[in-house]
Scaffold this motif. Structure first.
Motif, PDB file in Angstrom:
ATOM      1  N   ILE A 142       0.852  -1.205   0.000  1.00  0.00           N
ATOM      2  CA  ILE A 142       0.000   0.000   0.000  1.00  0.00           C
ATOM      3  C   ILE A 142       0.887   1.254   0.000  1.00  0.00           C
ATOM      4  CG2 ILE A 142      -1.600   1.354   1.423  1.00  0.00           C
ATOM      5  CD1 ILE A 142      -2.938  -1.266   2.221  1.00  0.00           C
ATOM      6  N   LEU A 143       1.939   1.242   0.811  1.00  0.00           N
ATOM      7  CA  LEU A 143       2.803   2.426   0.894  1.00  0.00           C
ATOM      8  C   LEU A 143       3.522   2.684  -0.432  1.00  0.00           C
ATOM      9  CD1 LEU A 143       4.233   2.154   4.512  1.00  0.00           C
ATOM     10  CD2 LEU A 143       2.587   3.801   3.641  1.00  0.00           C
ATOM     11  N   LEU A 144       3.897   1.598  -1.143  1.00  0.00           N
ATOM     12  CA  LEU A 144       4.524   1.794  -2.463  1.00  0.00           C
ATOM     13  C   LEU A 144       3.532   2.457  -3.420  1.00  0.00           C
ATOM     14  CD1 LEU A 144       6.583  -1.468  -3.102  1.00  0.00           C
ATOM     15  CD2 LEU A 144       7.457   0.853  -3.063  1.00  0.00           C
ATOM     16  N   GLY A 145       2.286   1.987  -3.394  1.00  0.00           N
ATOM     17  CA  GLY A 145       1.240   2.594  -4.240  1.00  0.00           C
ATOM     18  C   GLY A 145       1.023   4.050  -3.890  1.00  0.00           C
ATOM     19  N   VAL A 146       0.982   4.346  -2.581  1.00  0.00           N
ATOM     20  CA  VAL A 146       0.790   5.737  -2.129  1.00  0.00           C
ATOM     21  C   VAL A 146       1.978   6.598  -2.576  1.00  0.00           C
ATOM     22  CG1 VAL A 146       0.684   7.207  -0.065  1.00  0.00           C
ATOM     23  CG2 VAL A 146      -0.723   5.165  -0.193  1.00  0.00           C
ATOM     24  N   LEU A 181       3.932   6.134  -5.197  1.00  0.00           N
ATOM     25  CA  LEU A 181       3.840   6.381  -6.642  1.00  0.00           C
ATOM     26  C   LEU A 181       2.765   7.429  -6.937  1.00  0.00           C
ATOM     27  CD1 LEU A 181       4.174   2.786  -8.178  1.00  0.00           C
ATOM     28  CD2 LEU A 181       5.879   4.589  -8.097  1.00  0.00           C
ATOM     29  N   GLY A 182       1.637   7.329  -6.234  1.00  0.00           N
ATOM     30  CA  GLY A 182       0.563   8.323  -6.404  1.00  0.00           C
ATOM     31  C   GLY A 182       1.038   9.715  -6.013  1.00  0.00           C
ATOM     32  N   THR A 183       1.804   9.791  -4.920  1.00  0.00           N
ATOM     33  CA  THR A 183       2.341  11.074  -4.461  1.00  0.00           C
ATOM     34  C   THR A 183       3.279  11.663  -5.508  1.00  0.00           C
ATOM     35  OG1 THR A 183       2.200  10.300  -2.184  1.00  0.00           O
ATOM     36  CG2 THR A 183       3.636  12.165  -2.577  1.00  0.00           C
ATOM     37  N   LEU A 184       4.137  10.803  -6.062  1.00  0.00           N
ATOM     38  CA  LEU A 184       5.088  11.259  -7.092  1.00  0.00           C
ATOM     39  C   LEU A 184       4.347  11.822  -8.301  1.00  0.00           C
ATOM     40  CD1 LEU A 184       8.001  11.345  -8.291  1.00  0.00           C
ATOM     41  CD2 LEU A 184       7.651   9.004  -9.050  1.00  0.00           C
ATOM     42  N   ALA A 243       0.154  15.543  -0.744  1.00  0.00           N
ATOM     43  CA  ALA A 243      -0.199  15.014  -2.073  1.00  0.00           C
ATOM     44  C   ALA A 243      -1.620  14.455  -2.089  1.00  0.00           C
ATOM     45  CB  ALA A 243       0.791  13.935  -2.481  1.00  0.00           C
ATOM     46  N   LEU A 261      -2.157   4.559   6.866  1.00  0.00           N
ATOM     47  CA  LEU A 261      -2.542   3.137   6.915  1.00  0.00           C
ATOM     48  C   LEU A 261      -3.620   2.857   7.969  1.00  0.00           C
ATOM     49  CD1 LEU A 261       0.865   1.302   6.510  1.00  0.00           C
ATOM     50  CD2 LEU A 261      -1.038   1.265   4.936  1.00  0.00           C
ATOM     51  N   GLN A 265      -6.897   4.038   6.754  1.00  0.00           N
ATOM     52  CA  GLN A 265      -7.446   3.166   5.703  1.00  0.00           C
ATOM     53  C   GLN A 265      -8.115   1.936   6.321  1.00  0.00           C
ATOM     54  OE1 GLN A 265      -4.838   2.231   2.390  1.00  0.00           O
ATOM     55  NE2 GLN A 265      -4.002   4.289   2.406  1.00  0.00           N
ATOM     56  N   GLY A 290      -5.309   2.330  -0.630  1.00  0.00           N
ATOM     57  CA  GLY A 290      -4.002   2.552  -1.263  1.00  0.00           C
ATOM     58  C   GLY A 290      -4.027   3.669  -2.270  1.00  0.00           C
ATOM     59  N   GLU A 291      -3.500   3.345  -3.481  1.00  0.00           N
ATOM     60  CA  GLU A 291      -3.318   4.399  -4.476  1.00  0.00           C
ATOM     61  C   GLU A 291      -4.612   4.768  -5.216  1.00  0.00           C
ATOM     62  OE1 GLU A 291      -2.281   1.383  -4.680  1.00  0.00           O
ATOM     63  OE2 GLU A 291      -2.397   0.564  -6.707  1.00  0.00           O
ATOM     64  N   TYR A 318      -5.391   8.369  -5.493  1.00  0.00           N
ATOM     65  CA  TYR A 318      -4.682   9.193  -6.485  1.00  0.00           C
ATOM     66  C   TYR A 318      -5.226   8.969  -7.901  1.00  0.00           C
ATOM     67  CZ  TYR A 318      -1.661   9.635  -2.502  1.00  0.00           C
ATOM     68  OH  TYR A 318      -1.188   9.877  -1.238  1.00  0.00           O
ATOM     69  N   GLN A 370       1.907   5.133 -13.369  1.00  0.00           N
ATOM     70  CA  GLN A 370       1.930   4.401 -12.086  1.00  0.00           C
ATOM     71  C   GLN A 370       1.975   2.895 -12.325  1.00  0.00           C
ATOM     72  OE1 GLN A 370      -0.799   5.600  -8.845  1.00  0.00           O
ATOM     73  NE2 GLN A 370      -1.066   7.460  -9.989  1.00  0.00           N
ATOM     74  N   LEU A 384       5.487   1.955 -13.547  1.00  0.00           N
ATOM     75  CA  LEU A 384       6.443   2.001 -12.433  1.00  0.00           C
ATOM     76  C   LEU A 384       6.222   0.845 -11.469  1.00  0.00           C
ATOM     77  CD1 LEU A 384       6.573   5.826 -11.662  1.00  0.00           C
ATOM     78  CD2 LEU A 384       8.278   4.469 -12.843  1.00  0.00           C
ATOM     79  N   ARG A 385       4.962   0.477 -11.276  1.00  0.00           N
ATOM     80  CA  ARG A 385       4.654  -0.636 -10.364  1.00  0.00           C
ATOM     81  C   ARG A 385       5.266  -1.934 -10.892  1.00  0.00           C
ATOM     82  NH1 ARG A 385      -0.558  -0.172 -10.306  1.00  0.00           N
ATOM     83  NH2 ARG A 385      -0.525   1.494  -8.795  1.00  0.00           N
TER      84      ARG A 385
END
Lengths: 207, 249
Positions: free
Chosen positions: A181-185, A187-190, B72, B187, B190, B203-204, B207, B226, B229-230
């Protein structure tokens, strides 16, 4: 004119701050970044004052239009003025100001925290009614195991729960899920930052 | 920051920027297709219902400080606010946006004003629709609660930098029989939202909101970036694990 200048200034400052982050501290851009961040902190302080005026006008309008809950708005404005005048006259470190914090703000926030605990128990009871799928069941069982493994039980410890199952859940599936989840967050932040840097998103207004 | 980490970070930013620019230009005219997220489908219906019924939309943007990376999440919600305020500018009751940070409250006012001007309804903008409701987590929640309860709100979009106090807002929305889409960057928040919100985003997904409300081609392109990159991160992690297994690392 503002339509041109605001994005240009925002993008230029954004680029300097971003570059300054990656460069060593002694470089001009890095020093400039630190300076800009300090300015941002000062501006955020000024924004609090603007925010308080906004709060004041919102509640004045509520009182003027005699909307629902306008009595509370009146109370809020009276408390705002009293605290502001007392704060100016006595200073924030005076014992009266401290006791205002200890006797009003702290108990109110603690009460809300207590309500939150009840709200969360109630929400988890409603969860199966709202979502009766496998994930909801796993969520509730996991929450129960973590509670039983963490809470100090009065008479005995449940075998395996505290030392093995609880530890495994926290260290393996929970840690892996949290990292995902933190990796997704991240990437979203970036991407959000880059959109603002390119001027595609303009939270500072403009078309 | 050491030199290797700085170089890797800069490379990631440059790669993302290049991909974002390239995909924004390439996919400008092609129609985007996304996986179905039911929360966004229901949000569209809730917006339509609010406009038809003359009820209000409430945006809650959280309390993230603008000088921290947590901002963000609130910036992503501002994009959604801008788009939805534009779409609902003809509504009898304008959307209300609450926040727990003073600078963020100013940005919500600016965003709402820009949205109304873009929709040709600049005269309908009211500065009091972008509000600061409190500066501590619970003061903010208490201020936002009164908006949910007293201002004829039929749909709540609670998205941004929240802590566990967000459960008080989702509970109030449920008691008022109002729609609530909720997302947070934290977290613990969430987890709380999964249990308490009608439509939680995990999660994302927060965004991705801009792309789902058609906020522009850059939002769509950023979703594709995204994804790329993932996959890169997955490959790097698998490669690292394989190298560790054979004893190279």
């Amino acid at each position: 004119m503002r339509r041109l200048f605001a994005p240009a200034i925002a993008i230029a400052i954004g680029l300097v701050v971003l570059l300054g982050y990656f460069l060593p501290d002694y470089t001009t851009i890095a020093e400039l970044r630190i300076q800009i961040v300090h300015w941002a902190v000062i501006l955020a302080g000024v924004a609090v004052l603007v925010g308080v005026f906004n709060l004041f006008f919102v509640h004045i309008e509520k009182i003027r239009k005699k909307q629902k809950g306008s009595v509370y708005s009146l109370l809020l404005i009276a408390a705002l003025f009293a605290t502001f005048i007392l704060g100016l006259a006595l200073g924030p470190d005076h014992s009266i100001m401290r006791s205002l914090f200890d006797a009003v703000i702290l108990p109110v926030e603690t009460s809300l925290m207590a309500i939150l605990a009840v709200t969360l128990v109630y929400a988890s009871m409603r969860l199966t009614r709202r979502r009766s799928d496998l994930m909801a069941i796993i969520f509730i069982i996991t929450a129960l195991i973590i509670l039983l493994g963490t809470a100090p039980l009065p008479l005995f410890e449940i075998p395996m729960v505290g030392d093995i199952i609880h530890a495994w859940i926290v260290n393996v599936p929970a840690a892996a899920g949290a990292r995902g989840i933190l990796l997704g967050v991240a990437l979203g932040t970036l991407m959000t930052g880059l959109r603002i840097l390119f001027g595609a998103d303009r939270p500072y207004g403009g078309k | 920051m050491n030199l290797t980490a700085a170089a890797a970070g800069l490379l990631l930013v440059l790669l993302s920027a290049g991909l974002l620019l390239g995909l924004s230009l390439l996919k400008r005219k092609s129609k985007a297709s996304f996986r179905d997220i039911p929360a966004f489908t229901r949000l569209q219906k809730a917006i339509g219902t609010a406009v038809e019924d003359g009820t209000r939309l409430h945006f809650s943007l959280g309390r993230s400080d603008l000088v921290t990376p947590r901002s963000a999440a609130s910036f992503a919600t501002l994009g959604m606010l801008r788009r939805i305020a534009e779409v609902t500018s003809a509504s009898d009751r304008p959307p209300v946006a609450t926040s727990g940070d003073a600078a963020l409250a100013i940005l919500t006012q600016d965003t709402l004003q820009a949205a109304y001007q873009a929709a040709g309804a600049g005269q309908q903008y009211r500065p009091t629709t972008g509000r600061l409701t409190g500066l501590t987590p619970f003061a903010y929640a208490a201020g936002a609660l009164s908006v949910i309860r007293d201002e004829n709100v039929s749909a709540n979009i609670l998205a941004g930098g929240f802590g566990v106090e967000v459960a008080l807002l989702t509970d109030a929305a449920e008691r008022e029989n109002a729609f609530a889409l909720a997302a947070a960057d934290d977290l613990a928040a969430q987890a709380v939202l999964y249990a308490s919100a009608q439509e939680p985003l995990i999660g994302e997904e927060l965004y991705a909101a801009g792309a789902y409300v058609q906020a522009g081609p850059t939002h769509t392109a950023s979703l594709h970036v995204q994804d790329i990159l993932r996959w890169l991160i997955v490959l790097v992690m698998l490669g690292g694990a394989a190298m560790k297994l054979v004893g190279v690392l």
